[in-house]
Design a protein around this motif. Structure first.
Motif, PDB file in Angstrom:
ATOM      1  N   ALA A  19       0.840  -1.210   0.000  1.00 15.89           N
ATOM      2  CA  ALA A  19       0.000   0.000   0.000  1.00 15.89           C
ATOM      3  C   ALA A  19       0.870   1.253   0.000  1.00 15.89           C
ATOM      4  N   GLU A  20       1.931   1.251   0.810  1.00 19.19           N
ATOM      5  CA  GLU A  20       2.829   2.405   0.849  1.00 19.19           C
ATOM      6  C   GLU A  20       3.522   2.593  -0.501  1.00 19.19           C
ATOM      7  N   LEU A  21       3.944   1.483  -1.085  1.00 21.95           N
ATOM      8  CA  LEU A  21       4.613   1.551  -2.391  1.00 21.95           C
ATOM      9  C   LEU A  21       3.660   2.097  -3.461  1.00 21.95           C
ATOM     10  N   LEU A  22       2.427   1.666  -3.439  1.00 20.08           N
ATOM     11  CA  LEU A  22       1.455   2.160  -4.425  1.00 20.08           C
ATOM     12  C   LEU A  22       1.239   3.658  -4.264  1.00 20.08           C
ATOM     13  N   THR A  23       1.245   4.125  -3.014  1.00 18.08           N
ATOM     14  CA  THR A  23       1.105   5.559  -2.764  1.00 18.08           C
ATOM     15  C   THR A  23       2.281   6.309  -3.372  1.00 18.08           C
ATOM     16  N   GLU A  24       3.482   5.755  -3.208  1.00 19.43           N
ATOM     17  CA  GLU A  24       4.678   6.379  -3.790  1.00 19.43           C
ATOM     18  C   GLU A  24       4.609   6.359  -5.327  1.00 19.43           C
ATOM     19  N   PHE A  33       7.747   1.729  -8.157  1.00 12.93           N
ATOM     20  CA  PHE A  33       7.039   0.783  -9.034  1.00 12.93           C
ATOM     21  C   PHE A  33       7.876  -0.461  -9.288  1.00 12.93           C
ATOM     22  N   ALA A  34       9.186  -0.320  -9.354  1.00 15.14           N
ATOM     23  CA  ALA A  34      10.048  -1.495  -9.514  1.00 15.14           C
ATOM     24  C   ALA A  34       9.840  -2.450  -8.332  1.00 15.14           C
ATOM     25  N   GLU A  35       9.701  -1.898  -7.119  1.00 17.11           N
ATOM     26  CA  GLU A  35       9.438  -2.741  -5.956  1.00 17.11           C
ATOM     27  C   GLU A  35       8.032  -3.337  -6.007  1.00 17.11           C
ATOM     28  N   VAL A  36       7.065  -2.533  -6.457  1.00 20.28           N
ATOM     29  CA  VAL A  36       5.695  -3.047  -6.619  1.00 20.28           C
ATOM     30  C   VAL A  36       5.729  -4.225  -7.580  1.00 20.28           C
ATOM     31  N   TYR A  37       6.420  -4.026  -8.685  1.00 16.79           N
ATOM     32  CA  TYR A  37       6.534  -5.077  -9.700  1.00 16.79           C
ATOM     33  C   TYR A  37       7.093  -6.350  -9.080  1.00 16.79           C
ATOM     34  N   ASP A  38       8.166  -6.221  -8.322  1.00 16.84           N
ATOM     35  CA  ASP A  38       8.781  -7.390  -7.698  1.00 16.84           C
ATOM     36  C   ASP A  38       7.809  -8.108  -6.764  1.00 16.84           C
ATOM     37  N   GLN A  57      -0.427 -16.705 -23.190  1.00 16.38           N
ATOM     38  CA  GLN A  57      -1.508 -15.748 -22.935  1.00 16.38           C
ATOM     39  C   GLN A  57      -1.442 -15.243 -21.495  1.00 16.38           C
ATOM     40  N   SER A  58      -1.045 -16.110 -20.582  1.00 16.88           N
ATOM     41  CA  SER A  58      -0.946 -15.709 -19.180  1.00 16.88           C
ATOM     42  C   SER A  58       0.084 -14.603 -19.008  1.00 16.88           C
ATOM     43  N   GLU A  59       1.224 -14.754 -19.653  1.00 16.94           N
ATOM     44  CA  GLU A  59       2.257 -13.722 -19.552  1.00 16.94           C
ATOM     45  C   GLU A  59       1.772 -12.403 -20.148  1.00 16.94           C
ATOM     46  N   GLU A  60       1.069 -12.502 -21.273  1.00 20.21           N
ATOM     47  CA  GLU A  60       0.546 -11.295 -21.922  1.00 20.21           C
ATOM     48  C   GLU A  60      -0.457 -10.579 -21.017  1.00 20.21           C
ATOM     49  N   VAL A  61      -1.374 -11.329 -20.455  1.00 17.99           N
ATOM     50  CA  VAL A  61      -2.393 -10.735 -19.589  1.00 17.99           C
ATOM     51  C   VAL A  61      -1.751 -10.195 -18.307  1.00 17.99           C
ATOM     52  N   ALA A  62      -0.786 -10.904 -17.754  1.00 16.99           N
ATOM     53  CA  ALA A  62      -0.101 -10.412 -16.551  1.00 16.99           C
ATOM     54  C   ALA A  62       0.573  -9.070 -16.848  1.00 16.99           C
ATOM     55  N   GLN A  63       1.187  -8.968 -18.007  1.00 17.73           N
ATOM     56  CA  GLN A  63       1.819  -7.699 -18.396  1.00 17.73           C
ATOM     57  C   GLN A  63       0.769  -6.593 -18.500  1.00 17.73           C
ATOM     58  N   GLU A  64      -0.391  -6.913 -19.072  1.00 15.54           N
ATOM     59  CA  GLU A  64      -1.476  -5.927 -19.171  1.00 15.54           C
ATOM     60  C   GLU A  64      -1.918  -5.470 -17.781  1.00 15.54           C
ATOM     61  N   VAL A  65      -1.969  -6.400 -16.844  1.00 15.85           N
ATOM     62  CA  VAL A  65      -2.377  -6.068 -15.472  1.00 15.85           C
ATOM     63  C   VAL A  65      -1.363  -5.112 -14.845  1.00 15.85           C
ATOM     64  N   LEU A  66      -0.089  -5.387 -15.033  1.00 17.96           N
ATOM     65  CA  LEU A  66       0.947  -4.521 -14.448  1.00 17.96           C
ATOM     66  C   LEU A  66       0.879  -3.111 -15.042  1.00 17.96           C
ATOM     67  N   THR A  72      -3.497   3.200 -13.239  1.00 15.26           N
ATOM     68  CA  THR A  72      -4.643   3.525 -12.373  1.00 15.26           C
ATOM     69  C   THR A  72      -4.269   3.578 -10.897  1.00 15.26           C
ATOM     70  N   VAL A  73      -2.992   3.571 -10.587  1.00 18.04           N
ATOM     71  CA  VAL A  73      -2.562   3.521  -9.188  1.00 18.04           C
ATOM     72  C   VAL A  73      -3.155   4.658  -8.353  1.00 18.04           C
ATOM     73  N   ALA A  74      -3.423   5.783  -8.943  1.00 15.32           N
ATOM     74  CA  ALA A  74      -3.999   6.910  -8.197  1.00 15.32           C
ATOM     75  C   ALA A  74      -5.409   6.579  -7.681  1.00 15.32           C
ATOM     76  N   GLN A  75      -6.053   5.583  -8.272  1.00 12.52           N
ATOM     77  CA  GLN A  75      -7.411   5.211  -7.843  1.00 12.52           C
ATOM     78  C   GLN A  75      -7.400   4.285  -6.626  1.00 12.52           C
ATOM     79  N   PHE A  76      -6.245   3.753  -6.282  1.00 17.41           N
ATOM     80  CA  PHE A  76      -6.163   2.851  -5.132  1.00 17.41           C
ATOM     81  C   PHE A  76      -6.502   3.598  -3.849  1.00 17.41           C
ATOM     82  N   GLN A  77      -7.407   3.017  -3.069  1.00 21.03           N
ATOM     83  CA  GLN A  77      -7.822   3.610  -1.792  1.00 21.03           C
ATOM     84  C   GLN A  77      -7.570   2.581  -0.691  1.00 21.03           C
TER      85      GLN A  77
END
Length: 195
Positions: A19-24, A33-38, A57-66, A72-77
């Motif tokens: 949560a702290e990382l997403l805020t950053e 974000f590199a830490e979020v990614y990890d 397809q899983s790798e492609e979709v996972a990349q889309e999610v990242l 949209t990280v600013a929308q995280f509450q």
């Protein structure tokens, strides 16, 4: 691993929570974000793969999610749920969307294949019209005299010459020609053909 997290600016060797990382990240911190990614790449890929089963397809979709998390990280509450739940909700939705999309594509292809097997409308219409015309010709042939009908059938359906028809019916050639002409006129009138 603790050293890497400690280098990132945390105290006591424990890394910042997600949560702290997403805020950053929402503030534009790319290192965060590199830490979020990890932290999330493995779990996201695992969830997506459990839904899709296809590694590529899983790798492609996972990349889309990242990418979606980054956008949209600013929308995280944080007060509405955990950061990992927020991320995994993206992952699950994307994976399900991909499954639905693949199923819709498969359904469209199946319908297209069925349409290819179905005769074209014109072929069906032509077949029906040909059958109706044959029935009408048969009905009209029944209105001819026996000699007219035999002459027409032998000359036009069997392909015999007038002389061969005359010999087969044991009739003079002139009589056969007259019966053919009269029979064709009656057929034309019966069929409604205009000259």
């Amino acid at each position: 691993m603790n050293e890497a997290v400690h280098v990132a600016g945390t105290e006591g060797g424990a890394g910042p929570d997600l949560a702290e990382l997403l805020t950053e990240v929402a503030r534009g911190d790319q290192d965060a974000f590199a830490e979020v990614y990890d932290q999330i790449a493995g779990p996201v890929l695992g969830l997506v793969r459990s839904v899709l089963r296809d590694p590529a397809q899983s790798e492609e979709v996972a990349q889309e999610v990242l990418v979606e998390v980054w956008r949209t990280v600013a929308q995280f509450q944080p007060d509405k749920g955990s950061a990992m739940s927020w991320v995994m909700t993206f992952a699950h939705r994307r994976a399900v969307d991909r499954v639905r999309s693949a199923q819709a594509t498969s359904d469209r292809e199946h319908r297209a294949a069925l349409l290819d097997q179905t005769p074209a409308f014109d072929e069906v219409t032509e077949a029906v019209e040909a059958r109706l015309e044959r029935e009408q010709v048969r009905r009209c042939l029944r209105t001819l005299t026996e000699l007219q009908r035999q002459s027409v059938v032998l000359a036009y359906y069997r392909g015999l010459t007038y002389r061969e028809v005359a010999e087969l019916l044991a009739q003079p050639l002139g009589t056969v020609k007259t019966r053919l002409r009269d029979g064709l006129i009656r057929l034309r009138d019966c069929l409604g053909v205009t000259a």
